[in-house]
Design a protein around this motif. Sequence first.
Motif, PDB file in Angstrom:
ATOM      1  N   ASP A   1       1.011  -1.228   0.094  1.00  0.00           N
ATOM      2  CA  ASP A   1      -0.065  -0.041  -0.149  1.00  0.00           C
ATOM      3  C   ASP A   1       0.726   1.336   0.024  1.00  0.00           C
ATOM      4  N   ASN A   2       0.401   2.329  -0.696  1.00  0.00           N
ATOM      5  CA  ASN A   2       1.073   3.527  -0.465  1.00  0.00           C
ATOM      6  C   ASN A   2       0.037   4.627  -0.180  1.00  0.00           C
ATOM      7  N   VAL A   3      -0.911   4.320   0.589  1.00  0.00           N
ATOM      8  CA  VAL A   3      -1.632   5.130   1.508  1.00  0.00           C
ATOM      9  C   VAL A   3      -1.985   4.469   3.045  1.00  0.00           C
ATOM     10  N   GLN A   4      -2.297   5.213   3.844  1.00  0.00           N
ATOM     11  CA  GLN A   4      -2.190   4.695   5.284  1.00  0.00           C
ATOM     12  C   GLN A   4      -3.558   5.323   5.580  1.00  0.00           C
ATOM     13  N   VAL A   5      -4.221   4.448   6.630  1.00  0.00           N
ATOM     14  CA  VAL A   5      -5.586   4.830   7.236  1.00  0.00           C
ATOM     15  C   VAL A   5      -5.456   5.302   8.530  1.00  0.00           C
ATOM     16  N   ALA A   6      -6.091   6.590   8.705  1.00  0.00           N
ATOM     17  CA  ALA A   6      -6.112   7.058  10.097  1.00  0.00           C
ATOM     18  C   ALA A   6      -7.233   6.310  10.924  1.00  0.00           C
ATOM     19  N   LEU A   7      -6.641   5.926  12.203  1.00  0.00           N
ATOM     20  CA  LEU A   7      -7.656   5.028  13.013  1.00  0.00           C
ATOM     21  C   LEU A   7      -8.088   6.320  13.930  1.00  0.00           C
ATOM     22  N   GLN A   8      -7.798   7.507  14.049  1.00  0.00           N
ATOM     23  CA  GLN A   8      -8.291   8.518  14.895  1.00  0.00           C
ATOM     24  C   GLN A   8      -8.077   9.801  14.175  1.00  0.00           C
ATOM     25  N   ASP A   9      -8.452  10.920  14.571  1.00  0.00           N
ATOM     26  CA  ASP A   9      -8.561  12.219  13.700  1.00  0.00           C
ATOM     27  C   ASP A   9      -7.040  12.694  14.002  1.00  0.00           C
ATOM     28  N   LEU A  10      -6.500  13.125  12.720  1.00  0.00           N
ATOM     29  CA  LEU A  10      -5.068  13.531  12.814  1.00  0.00           C
ATOM     30  C   LEU A  10      -4.839  14.663  12.446  1.00  0.00           C
ATOM     31  N   GLN A  11      -4.363  15.633  13.117  1.00  0.00           N
ATOM     32  CA  GLN A  11      -4.266  17.145  12.988  1.00  0.00           C
ATOM     33  C   GLN A  11      -2.780  17.328  11.946  1.00  0.00           C
ATOM     34  N   ALA A  12      -2.992  18.176  11.007  1.00  0.00           N
ATOM     35  CA  ALA A  12      -1.778  18.700  10.362  1.00  0.00           C
ATOM     36  C   ALA A  12      -0.589  18.724  11.160  1.00  0.00           C
TER      37      ALA A  12
ATOM     38  N   GLY B   1      10.412   2.389   9.598  1.00  0.00           N
ATOM     39  CA  GLY B   1      11.837   3.237   9.561  1.00  0.00           C
ATOM     40  C   GLY B   1      11.945   4.568   8.767  1.00  0.00           C
ATOM     41  N   GLN B   2      10.851   4.923   8.098  1.00  0.00           N
ATOM     42  CA  GLN B   2      10.295   6.208   7.670  1.00  0.00           C
ATOM     43  C   GLN B   2       9.330   6.956   8.551  1.00  0.00           C
ATOM     44  N   THR B   3       9.889   8.385   8.371  1.00  0.00           N
ATOM     45  CA  THR B   3       9.042   9.483   9.208  1.00  0.00           C
ATOM     46  C   THR B   3       8.094  10.053   8.273  1.00  0.00           C
ATOM     47  N   ILE B   4       6.858  10.141   8.525  1.00  0.00           N
ATOM     48  CA  ILE B   4       5.996  11.011   7.776  1.00  0.00           C
ATOM     49  C   ILE B   4       5.154  11.995   8.485  1.00  0.00           C
ATOM     50  N   ALA B   5       5.266  13.188   7.887  1.00  0.00           N
ATOM     51  CA  ALA B   5       4.641  14.350   8.594  1.00  0.00           C
ATOM     52  C   ALA B   5       3.229  14.816   7.745  1.00  0.00           C
ATOM     53  N   VAL B   6       2.056  14.473   8.451  1.00  0.00           N
ATOM     54  CA  VAL B   6       0.630  14.561   8.069  1.00  0.00           C
ATOM     55  C   VAL B   6       0.804  16.057   7.610  1.00  0.00           C
ATOM     56  N   ILE B   7       0.485  16.738   6.494  1.00  0.00           N
ATOM     57  CA  ILE B   7       0.431  18.034   5.912  1.00  0.00           C
ATOM     58  C   ILE B   7      -0.888  18.572   5.977  1.00  0.00           C
ATOM     59  N   GLN B   8      -1.980  17.558   6.321  1.00  0.00           N
ATOM     60  CA  GLN B   8      -3.237  18.417   6.304  1.00  0.00           C
ATOM     61  C   GLN B   8      -4.221  17.375   7.391  1.00  0.00           C
ATOM     62  N   ASP B   9      -5.331  18.260   7.986  1.00  0.00           N
ATOM     63  CA  ASP B   9      -6.218  17.208   8.752  1.00  0.00           C
ATOM     64  C   ASP B   9      -6.535  16.208   8.197  1.00  0.00           C
ATOM     65  N   VAL B  10      -6.615  15.108   8.959  1.00  0.00           N
ATOM     66  CA  VAL B  10      -6.871  13.671   8.191  1.00  0.00           C
ATOM     67  C   VAL B  10      -8.034  12.997   9.042  1.00  0.00           C
TER      68      VAL B  10
END
Length: 574
Positions: free
Chosen positions: A38-49, A57-66
């Motif tokens: 998969d190249n997308v991830q599911v938010a299990l709870q509300d995520l803020q930008a 091993g990788q760090t991903i910063a959510v850039i929008q509210d999800v």
Amino acid sequence: MTYLLNSTTVHNYFMQTFPNCRKNHSPVKKTIRIHPKDNVQVALQDLQAGTVIHEEGQTIAVIQDVPAKHKFALEDLKPGDKVFMYGVVVGTAKSAIKKGGIIGTHNVGHATEDFGQKTKAANWIAPEVSRFLNKTFMGYHRSDGQVGTANYWLVVPLVFCENRNVDVIRDAFEKELGYDKPNPFRTMVRQMSEALRKGKVEEIGTFAGDDDTFQASERIFSNIDGIKFLTHDGGCGGTRQDSEALCQLIAGYIHHPNVAGATVLSLGCQHAQASILREKLAKLPLAKEKEIIILEQQKEGTERQLLTEAIKKTFLALVKANENKRQPATLDKLTVGLECGGSDGFSGISANPAVGHASDLVVALGGKTILSEFPELCGVEQELIDRCVSDTVSERFSHLMKVYAAAAEAVGSGFDMNPSPGNIKDGLITDAMKSAGAAKKGGTSPVADVLDYGEYIQKPGLNLLCTPGNDVESTTAMAGSGANIILFTTGLGTPTGNPVAPVIKISSNSVLAKRMPDIIDLDTGPIIRGEKDIAQMGEEILELIIAVASGEVVTKATALGQDDFIPWKRGVSL
């Protein structure tokens, strides 16, 4: 086809279904990547930008509210790039999507991979079932070998012209035989009417529907769970094919193990002739003790004569049907329908795979399961083709899918138009994404057979049944094909039930289960919170199936009298 039993298969099943998940008792996760591809991830709870996610091993910063249930990109995506979930293509990027950016209908469109011939053998590692091997349910045995989870009498018309007569019979029977249900709103309307008569209009808004005065009549027939009155708008005015299909569906309901017998009303001049119904019934190994009363209004004369004859004959048949009592039955006598409706972004992560594990348990025990809703198998065809036990089975599935898709496109409604506004709002933005999660209800077992609409199930194992994605049309068809229990997952909440097959409603999330406790029987929200795994919930579902099949637990849909029955009309009206 190979069946292998292994003591570690519960763990293996979980890892096979969601290889990127961990079992329970881990810290609550904020997100989930369902499959390594998969190249997308599911938010299990509300995520803020700005929320930082650590993913392998990788760090991903959510850039929008999800919002919870929605997805964000794990990498930069260019227009035309494929979007993967559950390890399959579920869409393509319509515009550039930054890593950490939310995906939605504004930037992702429906897309699927092509499917073709069967490419591998249907090998299967069956789940451990030792704890269920000696279990039974208390059911109604029929002389044709089927076992019912309930004992109903049917009253059904062959044409819509007889609907009113069916309602008259219903009015005569239900209350007098003790099958009438409480209606708290009768008292409410009575109270409001009295207030209006007294000129106290200001009091009308204070009444809230509390019927403490309801008292059901004592049931005369203790071994009959109810009389089910099925009405519909078919039988004439459409194509002859639709009338043939209606007769076949009604024949399936009469043959159903939960049905003791039936009263069928015909007008006489309609397309859906009584002779066609008899032909369909003759092709089924009908239980010899079942009585079928077929009356034709144009032969009987007045409505009063028709109804008098119908009520007398039905009452005497009920006396005989009441002699059947529940007796122990092995679990291989279960035929379980697998349905979803009002799905959300959690359905394919919690409720559907849990039902899939329950399906695998039933299959491993020698029972039958039915996965329907062909528009919601769009995009996972190749996986199902490869799970078919033979080329003949896989070719039939492929043929029915292509014919259905072409018919939908011919009227301007391709499978890509399947997600409802509620689905999209709660994270299911393409039909392929919805399908990839919906197919998890079928577990991992081989596909034993493929049935066209109206065909009755014959083979143990997982069966695919061609139906629409419409909840009621699909559940109506599954019961007509022999499902004596239906599992129905939902993420948004839907009251759908069935007249003859108990429908167990399973929520994908705990918020829904708490908000709508009157329709939800079981909550799989603990999977989302990491408190239980899929295998544990699947076993809980099977335990509930056994209790419902034995009459020990009444489903919420049954208690509410949610007797939904809508035959599928494939043709046009003439």
